[in-house]
Scaffold this motif. Structure first.
Motif, PDB file in Angstrom:
ATOM      1  N   UNK A  17      -9.226  -6.707  -5.541  1.00  0.00           N
ATOM      2  CA  UNK A  17      -8.040  -6.891  -4.690  1.00  0.00           C
ATOM      3  C   UNK A  17      -6.822  -6.986  -5.587  1.00  0.00           C
ATOM      4  N   UNK A  18      -5.692  -6.682  -5.031  1.00  0.00           N
ATOM      5  CA  UNK A  18      -4.447  -6.741  -5.784  1.00  0.00           C
ATOM      6  C   UNK A  18      -3.774  -8.091  -5.584  1.00  0.00           C
ATOM      7  N   UNK A  19      -3.167  -8.584  -6.662  1.00  0.00           N
ATOM      8  CA  UNK A  19      -2.394  -9.817  -6.602  1.00  0.00           C
ATOM      9  C   UNK A  19      -1.039  -9.574  -7.263  1.00  0.00           C
ATOM     10  N   UNK A  20      -0.111 -10.437  -6.963  1.00  0.00           N
ATOM     11  CA  UNK A  20       1.214 -10.399  -7.575  1.00  0.00           C
ATOM     12  C   UNK A  20       1.305 -11.589  -8.520  1.00  0.00           C
ATOM     13  N   UNK A  91       2.134  -6.347 -10.180  1.00  0.00           N
ATOM     14  CA  UNK A  91       0.930  -6.261  -9.355  1.00  0.00           C
ATOM     15  C   UNK A  91      -0.217  -5.858 -10.267  1.00  0.00           C
ATOM     16  N   UNK A  92      -1.324  -6.566 -10.125  1.00  0.00           N
ATOM     17  CA  UNK A  92      -2.474  -6.262 -10.982  1.00  0.00           C
ATOM     18  C   UNK A  92      -3.771  -6.625 -10.257  1.00  0.00           C
ATOM     19  N   UNK A  93      -4.898  -6.165 -10.783  1.00  0.00           N
ATOM     20  CA  UNK A  93      -6.190  -6.547 -10.200  1.00  0.00           C
ATOM     21  C   UNK A  93      -6.431  -8.054 -10.364  1.00  0.00           C
ATOM     22  N   UNK A  94      -6.997  -8.661  -9.340  1.00  0.00           N
ATOM     23  CA  UNK A  94      -7.191 -10.120  -9.365  1.00  0.00           C
ATOM     24  C   UNK A  94      -8.104 -10.563 -10.497  1.00  0.00           C
ATOM     25  N   UNK A  95      -9.140  -9.790 -10.822  1.00  0.00           N
ATOM     26  CA  UNK A  95     -10.055 -10.198 -11.892  1.00  0.00           C
ATOM     27  C   UNK A  95      -9.341 -10.260 -13.239  1.00  0.00           C
ATOM     28  N   UNK A 109      -0.152 -14.747  -6.554  1.00  0.00           N
ATOM     29  CA  UNK A 109       0.011 -14.717  -5.099  1.00  0.00           C
ATOM     30  C   UNK A 109      -0.764 -13.541  -4.524  1.00  0.00           C
ATOM     31  N   UNK A 110      -1.211 -13.699  -3.289  1.00  0.00           N
ATOM     32  CA  UNK A 110      -1.794 -12.567  -2.595  1.00  0.00           C
ATOM     33  C   UNK A 110      -0.724 -11.489  -2.434  1.00  0.00           C
TER      34      UNK A 110
END
Length: 148
Positions: A17-20, A91-95, A109-110
């Motif tokens: 998922x993407x996160x900010x 914006x980047x991958x959550x992992x 942040x989501x």
């Protein structure tokens, strides 16, 4: 999407998922991130993969967001020190954010729009499918992804 060639084997390892991310003491973002706040800020970008759409636009199904481009870096890992030292967002991958969370003073942040999960694929030549070393390596990758 995986390749569908006879000479390539594929396996989905995970979904992402993407996160900010923003620096920990960002002066305008604290506790949550709305779409309006996200668009109002300056951003760190990756180089576009194609002339038509950025990686983010691809993840958004072709939807374009007018973002203020403040800096361009070559990789997700390069975004972290830039964001930690500026008021820029990325914006980047959550992992990836989770792996580096303790290294940089950043908050996460989501993404402020709904996005589909992004599949992470492993691909290898079909000619090496039965190779013991390749099988071992693929098993190591599966284990690594499962532990993140």
């Amino acid at each position: 999407m995986p390749l569908t060639q006879d000479y390539i084997c594929t396996e989905q390892l995970a979904q992402e998922r993407l996160v900010v991310i923003a620096r920990g003491d960002h002066p305008r973002i604290n506790g949550g991130l709305s779409l309006d706040q996200y668009i109002a800020e300056e951003h760190v970008f990756l180089p576009p993969r194609s002339r038509e759409r950025s990686q983010l636009e691809q993840a958004l199904g072709g939807k374009s967001l007018l973002r203020k481009k403040a800096a361009q870096v070559q990789s997700f890992s390069s975004m972290l020190p830039v964001v930690a030292a500026t008021d820029y967002l990325a914006v980047m991958p959550s992992r990836m954010q989770e792996v580096f969370a303790g290294t940089f003073d950043i908050q996460c942040f989501d993404f402020p729009l709904p996005t589909d999960p992004i599949p992470i694929w492993m691909m290898w030549p079909a000619a090496l499918d039965g190779d013991a070393a390749q099988q071992w390596f693929r098993a190591q990758l599966r284990h690594l992804v499962d532990t993140l």
